[in-house]
Design a protein around this motif. Sequence first.
Motif, PDB file in Angstrom:
ATOM      1  N   GLY A 190      20.100 -18.332  10.029  1.00 23.81           N
ATOM      2  CA  GLY A 190      19.473 -18.202   8.718  1.00 23.81           C
ATOM      3  C   GLY A 190      18.009 -18.589   8.754  1.00 23.81           C
ATOM      4  N   LEU A 191      17.245 -17.960   7.878  1.00 21.54           N
ATOM      5  CA  LEU A 191      15.823 -18.275   7.706  1.00 21.54           C
ATOM      6  C   LEU A 191      15.598 -18.726   6.271  1.00 21.54           C
ATOM      7  N   TRP A 192      14.964 -19.872   6.121  1.00 21.84           N
ATOM      8  CA  TRP A 192      14.693 -20.417   4.788  1.00 21.84           C
ATOM      9  C   TRP A 192      13.210 -20.276   4.466  1.00 21.84           C
ATOM     10  N   MET A 193      12.930 -20.082   3.193  1.00 22.01           N
ATOM     11  CA  MET A 193      11.559 -20.157   2.720  1.00 22.01           C
ATOM     12  C   MET A 193      11.558 -20.869   1.370  1.00 22.01           C
ATOM     13  N   SER A 194      10.558 -21.654   1.120  1.00 22.23           N
ATOM     14  CA  SER A 194      10.495 -22.411  -0.133  1.00 22.23           C
ATOM     15  C   SER A 194      10.188 -21.474  -1.295  1.00 22.23           C
ATOM     16  N   PRO A 195      10.582 -21.835  -2.518  1.00 26.07           N
ATOM     17  CA  PRO A 195      10.255 -21.007  -3.691  1.00 26.07           C
ATOM     18  C   PRO A 195       8.764 -20.765  -3.838  1.00 26.07           C
ATOM     19  N   GLN A 196       7.963 -21.781  -3.501  1.00 24.49           N
ATOM     20  CA  GLN A 196       6.515 -21.638  -3.638  1.00 24.49           C
ATOM     21  C   GLN A 196       5.962 -20.616  -2.647  1.00 24.49           C
ATOM     22  N   ASP A 197       6.410 -20.719  -1.385  1.00 24.19           N
ATOM     23  CA  ASP A 197       5.905 -19.800  -0.358  1.00 24.19           C
ATOM     24  C   ASP A 197       6.392 -18.375  -0.591  1.00 24.19           C
ATOM     25  N   ILE A 198       7.661 -18.234  -1.012  1.00 24.21           N
ATOM     26  CA  ILE A 198       8.170 -16.880  -1.226  1.00 24.21           C
ATOM     27  C   ILE A 198       7.488 -16.238  -2.409  1.00 24.21           C
ATOM     28  N   SER A 199       7.132 -17.032  -3.389  1.00 25.65           N
ATOM     29  CA  SER A 199       6.432 -16.487  -4.555  1.00 25.65           C
ATOM     30  C   SER A 199       5.106 -15.859  -4.141  1.00 25.65           C
ATOM     31  N   LYS A 200       4.397 -16.523  -3.230  1.00 26.14           N
ATOM     32  CA  LYS A 200       3.131 -15.960  -2.743  1.00 26.14           C
ATOM     33  C   LYS A 200       3.362 -14.638  -2.022  1.00 26.14           C
ATOM     34  N   GLU A 201       4.426 -14.598  -1.200  1.00 19.14           N
ATOM     35  CA  GLU A 201       4.728 -13.372  -0.465  1.00 19.14           C
ATOM     36  C   GLU A 201       5.103 -12.231  -1.410  1.00 19.14           C
ATOM     37  N   LEU A 202       5.963 -12.506  -2.348  1.00 22.50           N
ATOM     38  CA  LEU A 202       6.436 -11.451  -3.248  1.00 22.50           C
ATOM     39  C   LEU A 202       5.342 -10.979  -4.180  1.00 22.50           C
ATOM     40  N   ASP A 203       4.416 -11.873  -4.516  1.00 24.60           N
ATOM     41  CA  ASP A 203       3.304 -11.490  -5.398  1.00 24.60           C
ATOM     42  C   ASP A 203       2.372 -10.486  -4.737  1.00 24.60           C
ATOM     43  N   THR A 204       2.417 -10.390  -3.407  1.00 27.24           N
ATOM     44  CA  THR A 204       1.595  -9.391  -2.709  1.00 27.24           C
ATOM     45  C   THR A 204       2.354  -8.081  -2.516  1.00 27.24           C
ATOM     46  N   ARG A 205       3.610  -8.020  -2.981  1.00 31.54           N
ATOM     47  CA  ARG A 205       4.438  -6.846  -2.727  1.00 31.54           C
ATOM     48  C   ARG A 205       4.879  -6.143  -4.011  1.00 31.54           C
ATOM     49  N   PHE A 206       5.585  -6.848  -4.875  1.00 30.32           N
ATOM     50  CA  PHE A 206       6.283  -6.162  -5.958  1.00 30.32           C
ATOM     51  C   PHE A 206       5.407  -5.723  -7.142  1.00 30.32           C
ATOM     52  N   PRO A 207       4.367  -6.439  -7.519  1.00 24.72           N
ATOM     53  CA  PRO A 207       3.588  -5.955  -8.661  1.00 24.72           C
ATOM     54  C   PRO A 207       3.047  -4.543  -8.431  1.00 24.72           C
ATOM     55  N   GLY A 208       3.453  -3.614  -9.313  1.00 22.99           N
ATOM     56  CA  GLY A 208       2.984  -2.231  -9.222  1.00 22.99           C
ATOM     57  C   GLY A 208       3.622  -1.413  -8.128  1.00 22.99           C
ATOM     58  N   CYS A 209       4.692  -1.913  -7.473  1.00 26.19           N
ATOM     59  CA  CYS A 209       5.241  -1.242  -6.295  1.00 26.19           C
ATOM     60  C   CYS A 209       5.890   0.101  -6.611  1.00 26.19           C
ATOM     61  N   MET A 210       6.235   0.360  -7.896  1.00 30.05           N
ATOM     62  CA  MET A 210       6.880   1.624  -8.248  1.00 30.05           C
ATOM     63  C   MET A 210       5.949   2.534  -9.043  1.00 30.05           C
ATOM     64  N   THR A 211       4.666   2.252  -8.990  1.00 29.92           N
ATOM     65  CA  THR A 211       3.710   3.117  -9.669  1.00 29.92           C
ATOM     66  C   THR A 211       3.899   4.571  -9.218  1.00 29.92           C
ATOM     67  N   GLY A 212       4.012   5.484 -10.164  1.00 33.12           N
ATOM     68  CA  GLY A 212       4.198   6.894  -9.859  1.00 33.12           C
ATOM     69  C   GLY A 212       5.635   7.262  -9.536  1.00 33.12           C
ATOM     70  N   ARG A 213       6.528   6.287  -9.505  1.00 33.67           N
ATOM     71  CA  ARG A 213       7.925   6.537  -9.165  1.00 33.67           C
ATOM     72  C   ARG A 213       8.834   6.222 -10.351  1.00 33.67           C
ATOM     73  N   THR A 214      10.089   6.617 -10.213  1.00 28.19           N
ATOM     74  CA  THR A 214      11.095   6.327 -11.228  1.00 28.19           C
ATOM     75  C   THR A 214      11.878   5.085 -10.832  1.00 28.19           C
ATOM     76  N   LEU A 215      12.038   4.176 -11.763  1.00 25.81           N
ATOM     77  CA  LEU A 215      12.870   2.995 -11.562  1.00 25.81           C
ATOM     78  C   LEU A 215      14.286   3.347 -11.977  1.00 25.81           C
ATOM     79  N   MET A 216      15.200   3.301 -11.007  1.00 21.99           N
ATOM     80  CA  MET A 216      16.600   3.633 -11.288  1.00 21.99           C
ATOM     81  C   MET A 216      17.426   2.370 -11.451  1.00 21.99           C
ATOM     82  N   VAL A 217      18.327   2.393 -12.404  1.00 17.86           N
ATOM     83  CA  VAL A 217      19.201   1.260 -12.701  1.00 17.86           C
ATOM     84  C   VAL A 217      20.619   1.647 -12.304  1.00 17.86           C
TER      85      VAL A 217
END
Length: 636
Positions: free
Chosen positions: A124-151
Amino acid sequence: MEDISVPFSEVHYLTIEKVGNVPVTKGNFQSLPAHVQTWLAQMIQLCTPKAVYISDGSQEEATIVTKKLVDYGQLSPLKKYENCYICRTDPRDVARVESKTFIVTNDKHSSVPHSREGAKCILGLWMSPQDISKELDTRFPGCMTGRTLMVIPFSMGPVGSPLSKIGVQVTDSYYVLLSMRVMTRVSPDIWRHLAHGEEFVRCLHSVGVPLPAAQPIVNNWPCNPEKTMIVHFPDPRKVMSFGSGYGGNSLLGKKCFALRIAGRIAKDEGWLAEHMLIMSITNPKGEEKFIAAAFPSACGKTNLAMLTPTIPGYTVQCVGDDIAWMRFDKKTGELRAINPEAGFFGVAPGTNMKTNPNAILTCLKNSIFTNVGETADSGFYWEGLEDETPAGTEVTSWTGEKYKLGEDKTKKSSHPNARFCCPARQCPIIHSRWEDPAGVPISAIIFGGRRPEGVPLVIESLNWKHGVFLASQLKSESTAAAEFTGKQIMHDPFAMRPFVGYNFGHYIQHWLDFEKDPNNKLPKIFHVNWFRLDENNKFLWPGFGDNIRVLDWIIRRVNNEDVADVSPVGLLPKKGSINLDGLDINWEKLLSIPKDYWTGDIEETLTWLDGQLGDDLPQDIRAEIQKQKDRISQLN
């Protein structure tokens, strides 16, 4: 690849519902349970899609989405079969990415063990909530621009079963939408089971390629391998996956939910979520037993789940080929299991009418093939099908190269981890109770791996603690399903090394704790090894359908027949107790336990487990290791 609009009919565009400023092109957002709406609104705000599409899992939906993907070039029909399609991924997106798969908790050691200094923890690999937040903030914001979000609303296990769990996946991949429909139970009925605020696992997935794409898209397969990351949050029951469209990285109901998150739920609630097949065996007397079995990926687990017996009078039926959720019944004490999946996502290379005819017959319709070869007559092909495909047949490989079979032995049609994705209900030997909401009763649990030397064909544990030890020291040659290459022997305890969502030492202790309840009818535990080699590197055991001979012995031991002898490593078959009719077998070599080998093996096992788990290695396992050392020392 541009995004695809998938309206059911033009009428949807006359009165379009919106979430904020984002149109809902299918489904009724306002009719969803309030807590689902709240979460989805957050995902829409985060990912900024151009539209929202709420899946209903229907055949009509699948037909429309499939046509759109064919038109766009991500899928191609395999016209030789009924409703089968092939796709080829970007060559950079072909396998699980364990080095980029994280568990996030406030306390590090609720996720990963206290490994010894100098030992690189691979449990297993662990990451702290603080560190993962920094990583995810560089990825998910706007990641589906121009695409359809399916539920995608889905159930792992039969909808409404007390053993099942519900998830909702958000994705921008239509390949994922189609595959989740095969692998899980996608249905609008899910919303009814969440109507009163019930818990569900939140699954967010994006290929990580907002439009217009910054880089060329290879094979019409959008992905972002440089940024790929799969993140699990066991406490809030959440998964976030970015950058990969492949298999278990994107079909979040599979390993992410059904093992890592479900395993943590199982610990909290007192049950087991395991990387196991479930099968039934009926002997010539008409006696049926259900067995669960765990093997590392690509070690023949699907082959065993769909085994065709080579000796008459036996019937094998399949309940599941990959994952088992098991719970001791509070009234009867029986261990009851369900297959939480609805489909098979099997490794294609090596699968053929000899090794697994039932898998071949299952995937001849309504299936998706990924990274396999295609014959000139629009059929599938992969390594292992040579005897069933005429020499000279023109094949287009998964990388697009054309060649003729037999002309160049160096050519490979398929990626080693190429997959078929097909509905389980199509399996010719699917059990009539495979969707029984109460589950099936498990009489034996089998662990096994590829052990080319030293390890006997079958070992029965001396007791429950010894069985948990056998599972803890499970080892196997590495496989193409993971990132590792070469045929090194790797530790894979319980066949769960990449899949446990909390501290592995606590996971082993969780297994041990089931012995504390006297009401629990503990199944017998076995270890098998079909892969032992002789001095000429030839298999000592034929395997495949002949494995029924070992399973027969296991059933007889479940019935407490006197067909086993005590050895230093466990109970071994008495000579003559396994049906070898028609086989030329060197019994002594197949069942031998070389003292030098086992002396070194148990020392290496202790070193590895102690290094990986440190003080989290349960004392019961340390005691079992010492007992085995003492027993081995008595060998001649």
